[in-house]
Design a protein around this motif. Structure first.
Motif, mmCIF file in Angstrom:
data_model
loop_
_atom_site.group_PDB
_atom_site.id
_atom_site.type_symbol
_atom_site.label_atom_id
_atom_site.label_comp_id
_atom_site.label_asym_id
_atom_site.label_seq_id
_atom_site.Cartn_x
_atom_site.Cartn_y
_atom_site.Cartn_z
ATOM 1 N N ASP A 2 0.813 -1.209 0.000
ATOM 2 C CA ASP A 2 0.000 0.000 0.000
ATOM 3 C C ASP A 2 0.851 1.265 0.000
ATOM 4 O O ASP A 2 0.447 2.277 -0.558
ATOM 5 C CB ASP A 2 -0.934 0.023 1.209
ATOM 6 C CG ASP A 2 -2.016 -1.040 1.104
ATOM 7 O OD1 ASP A 2 -2.299 -1.475 -0.030
ATOM 8 O OD2 ASP A 2 -2.560 -1.440 2.143
ATOM 9 N N PHE A 3 2.014 1.217 0.629
ATOM 10 C CA PHE A 3 2.867 2.400 0.668
ATOM 11 C C PHE A 3 3.919 2.370 -0.429
ATOM 12 O O PHE A 3 4.259 3.395 -1.004
ATOM 13 C CB PHE A 3 3.554 2.511 2.029
ATOM 14 C CG PHE A 3 2.586 2.671 3.160
ATOM 15 C CD1 PHE A 3 1.914 3.859 3.341
ATOM 16 C CD2 PHE A 3 2.347 1.641 4.042
ATOM 17 C CE1 PHE A 3 1.017 4.022 4.381
ATOM 18 C CE2 PHE A 3 1.457 1.779 5.076
ATOM 19 C CZ PHE A 3 0.789 2.976 5.248
ATOM 20 N N TYR A 4 4.459 1.197 -0.673
ATOM 21 C CA TYR A 4 5.562 1.062 -1.611
ATOM 22 C C TYR A 4 5.133 1.266 -3.057
ATOM 23 O O TYR A 4 5.785 1.983 -3.809
ATOM 24 C CB TYR A 4 6.204 -0.330 -1.423
ATOM 25 C CG TYR A 4 7.387 -0.585 -2.315
ATOM 26 C CD1 TYR A 4 8.585 0.063 -2.092
ATOM 27 C CD2 TYR A 4 7.302 -1.486 -3.373
ATOM 28 C CE1 TYR A 4 9.677 -0.168 -2.899
ATOM 29 C CE2 TYR A 4 8.377 -1.728 -4.183
ATOM 30 C CZ TYR A 4 9.571 -1.067 -3.947
ATOM 31 O OH TYR A 4 10.643 -1.288 -4.746
ATOM 32 N N PRO A 6 2.467 2.902 -4.579
ATOM 33 C CA PRO A 6 2.147 4.245 -5.060
ATOM 34 C C PRO A 6 3.352 5.188 -5.085
ATOM 35 O O PRO A 6 3.454 6.051 -5.952
ATOM 36 C CB PRO A 6 1.097 4.761 -4.072
ATOM 37 C CG PRO A 6 0.564 3.568 -3.382
ATOM 38 C CD PRO A 6 1.646 2.553 -3.421
ATOM 39 N N LEU A 7 4.281 5.006 -4.145
ATOM 40 C CA LEU A 7 5.419 5.921 -4.077
ATOM 41 C C LEU A 7 6.468 5.642 -5.153
ATOM 42 O O LEU A 7 6.999 6.568 -5.772
ATOM 43 C CB LEU A 7 6.078 5.846 -2.696
ATOM 44 C CG LEU A 7 5.285 6.436 -1.535
ATOM 45 C CD1 LEU A 7 5.999 6.183 -0.213
ATOM 46 C CD2 LEU A 7 5.101 7.934 -1.746
ATOM 47 N N PHE A 8 6.818 4.368 -5.346
ATOM 48 C CA PHE A 8 7.930 4.035 -6.230
ATOM 49 C C PHE A 8 7.502 3.462 -7.576
ATOM 50 O O PHE A 8 8.316 3.395 -8.490
ATOM 51 C CB PHE A 8 8.870 3.051 -5.515
ATOM 52 C CG PHE A 8 9.473 3.633 -4.273
ATOM 53 C CD1 PHE A 8 10.475 4.582 -4.343
ATOM 54 C CD2 PHE A 8 9.031 3.238 -3.023
ATOM 55 C CE1 PHE A 8 11.034 5.115 -3.197
ATOM 56 C CE2 PHE A 8 9.567 3.766 -1.874
ATOM 57 C CZ PHE A 8 10.582 4.715 -1.962
ATOM 58 N N LYS A 9 6.279 2.992 -7.694
ATOM 59 C CA LYS A 9 5.765 2.386 -8.928
ATOM 60 C C LYS A 9 6.775 1.394 -9.527
ATOM 61 O O LYS A 9 7.239 1.554 -10.648
ATOM 62 C CB LYS A 9 5.424 3.482 -9.952
ATOM 63 C CG LYS A 9 4.338 4.419 -9.447
ATOM 64 C CD LYS A 9 4.010 5.438 -10.498
ATOM 65 C CE LYS A 9 3.010 6.471 -10.111
ATOM 66 N NZ LYS A 9 2.637 6.747 -8.819
#
Length: 135
Positions: A2-4, A6-9
């Protein structure tokens, strides 16, 4: 994810590597806690005993304010910390847990201070005015 995500794609390969690394880190994270739990638990139980001595003073203050004195409460707390610490360092002699020492010490000090109180248990006498009547 969920965090990884969206941030790093990341691509699928990088996503799998990130999940593996995170699993490794999260798997090793509790190891230091597992190694030091006995010492940590001893400290937590010692702190619990000290809180219990304060609880005795507070309960007497709320529910039996006429028993004991301020000096008795203060001496009870100081002696409770001292005796509980000594009992803890001696590793609970005679199998008596330091919690009992922490509760009994302020209780005894409050009761003894009540016996040797200088004023009556009802409190100090009313203040008298210059005319001789109570105000």
């Amino acid at each position: 994810k969920d965090f990884y995500m969206p941030l790093f794609k990341p691509g699928e390969k990088h996503q799998i590597q990130a999940v593996r690394m995170l699993a490794l880190v999260l798997g090793l994270l509790p190891v230091p806690f597992a190694l030091y739990v006995p010492a940590l638990l001893k400290t937590v139980f010692f702190a619990r005993a000290l809180r219990a001595s304060l609880t005795v003073i507070v309960l007497f203050g709320f529910y039996a304010p006429r028993i004991g004195t301020k000096r008795g409460a203060t001496i009870g707390l100081v002696l409770s910390v001292l005796f509980t610490t000594i009992w803890f360092v001696l590793k609970d002699p005679f199998g008596i847990d330091n919690m009992y020492i922490a509760v009994a010490t302020p209780l005894i000090c409050l009761l003894v201070s009540n016996v040797f109180r200088k004023t009556s248990p009802r409190g100090p006498e009313p203040i008298k005015s210059a005319a001789g009547e109570a105000s």
